[in-house]
Design an enzyme around this catalytic site. Structure first.
Site, PDB file in Angstrom:
ATOM      1  N   GLY A 150      -4.094   8.895   1.494  1.00  0.00           N
ATOM      2  CA  GLY A 150      -3.648   8.054   2.592  1.00  0.00           C
ATOM      3  C   GLY A 150      -2.699   8.825   3.494  1.00  0.00           C
ATOM      4  O   GLY A 150      -2.083   9.814   3.087  1.00  0.00           O
ATOM      5  N   CYS A 151      -2.568   8.363   4.725  1.00  0.00           N
ATOM      6  CA  CYS A 151      -1.720   9.083   5.689  1.00  0.00           C
ATOM      7  C   CYS A 151      -0.239   8.995   5.310  1.00  0.00           C
ATOM      8  O   CYS A 151       0.481   9.995   5.364  1.00  0.00           O
ATOM      9  CB  CYS A 151      -1.961   8.569   7.102  1.00  0.00           C
ATOM     10  SG  CYS A 151      -1.854   6.769   7.285  1.00  0.00           S
TER      11      CYS A 151
END
Length: 348
Positions: A150-151
């Site tokens: 995930g970012c």
């Protein structure tokens, strides 16, 4: 011959960024793009900035459509990749940009995402230093399945992993606050993401330990520390289209001084192309990494409180999603890791 690629979820922000990067990759030919409600429309209509691929038509997202490619990128909503990936053979490298295969703990998946856990794939953050030595990169070589981080976890792990790997940080009382651009919430229309609501305003969300990326952050920091790490994570929505600025803080172990902190972060990122430790006193800014696969980071010791403060700036759609996917693909297929990814940021 070029590597043949398919991108599922081609009409979304993550899919569009994947296509932008793949169109510039000298070793890849995008053959197939898929979607759901956009089936039959041209890519040029949906992603007009990806000029080289404008004539491709959106096809149905199905195992039959995606099969037969050297690499398949899944840029689908969380919970959608598992069933499709199960139908794809080992002849295809499958890179999932969603959350379906990131977590080792089935219990954490069920608590934060709901539904059945699809499994665990090698984690696509090559630079992550591991407690036992080496980096996550070694687990990606030759892999046929990869889970893109995930970012928010990417920025959080790159902020604090050096201190945990060096044994400088306490595993409890870790606090992380991240500000993300609105593209991090996806392309679907939502009232709070409208320009009249989001521009000129900031707001937190997922407060109180409930954000879905929390267990992923704890998992990655635990890999770096060699012991369980607990995290209080709060995301905020910033009035910008893309980018993440993460500020993370953790208590240092007794005897840790500023020189030890600088050495730990410098040693962790020495020789890494995409993670850059800035000169002392210079702090990351999202604009400096906009549109690039590069990460800027900095760390300092607050001796009064006995805490490290680390900051990271990255582009949530590039290194935070699509850039990591392409970088991981390069490693898995034995290509030069940086191939197609060394373009700089945009300024101003």
């Amino acid at each position: 011959m070029k590597i043949s690629a398919a991108v599922a979820g081609a009409s979304g922000y993550a899919g569009g960024e994947l296509l932008r990067l793949l169109a510039m990759h000298p070793g890849v030919a995008v053959k197939t793009v898929t979607g759901s409600s956009s089936v039959g429309r041209s890519l040029g209509e949906l992603q007009p900035h990806v000029h080289a691929l404008r004539d491709l038509r959106i096809e149905e997202t199905s195992p039959d459509t995606l099969a037969g490619h050297d690499v398949v990128f899944l840029a689908l909503p969380h919970g959608s990749s598992g069933a499709i990936a199960a139908e794809l053979g080992e002849e295809s490298l499958v890179v999932d940009a969603g959350a379906d295969f990131r977590l080792e703990s089935a219990g954490a998946w069920e608590e934060f995402y709901g539904g059945s856990h699809a499994g665990t794939w090698p984690y696509g953050l090559p630079e992550l230093p591991l407690a036992e030595g080496g980096r996550q990169r070694s687990r990606l070589k030759g892999a046929r399945r990869i889970a893109v981080p995930g970012c928010y976890p990417t920025s959080s792990l790159l902020a604090l992993a050096p201190g945990f790997r060096a044994g400088l940080l306490e595993p409890a009382d870790v606090v992380i606050v991240s500000a993300s651009g609105t593209s991090g919430a996806g392309k679907a229309m939502k009232p709070h993401l409208m320009a009249s609501e989001a521009m000129g305003s900031m707001s937190p969300y997922g407060v109180g330990g409930v954000h879905r990326h929390t267990p992923e952050i704890e998992q990655g920091l635990s890999w770096a520390a060699g012991e369980g790490v607990s995290v209080s994570f709060t995301p905020t929505l910033a009035p910008m289209p893309r980018g993440i600025l993460t500020t993370a803080t953790a208590r240092v172990r007794p005897g840790t001084d500023a020189a030890a902190v600088r050495e730990a972060w410098a040693s962790a990122w020495e020789g890494e192309e995409f993670v850059r430790l800035l000169p002392e006193g210079q702090w990351p800014a999202t604009q400096s990494v906009l549109g690039s696969n590069y990460v800027h980071t900095q760390a300092a010791l607050d001796p009064r409180t006995g805490r490290v403060i680390a900051s990271v700036a990255l582009d949530n759609l590039a290194k935070g999603t699509a850039g990591a996917a392409v970088q991981s693909m390069n490693i898995a297929l034995g290509l030069e890791e940086t191939l197609g990814l060394t373009g700089g940021g945009l300024a101003p």
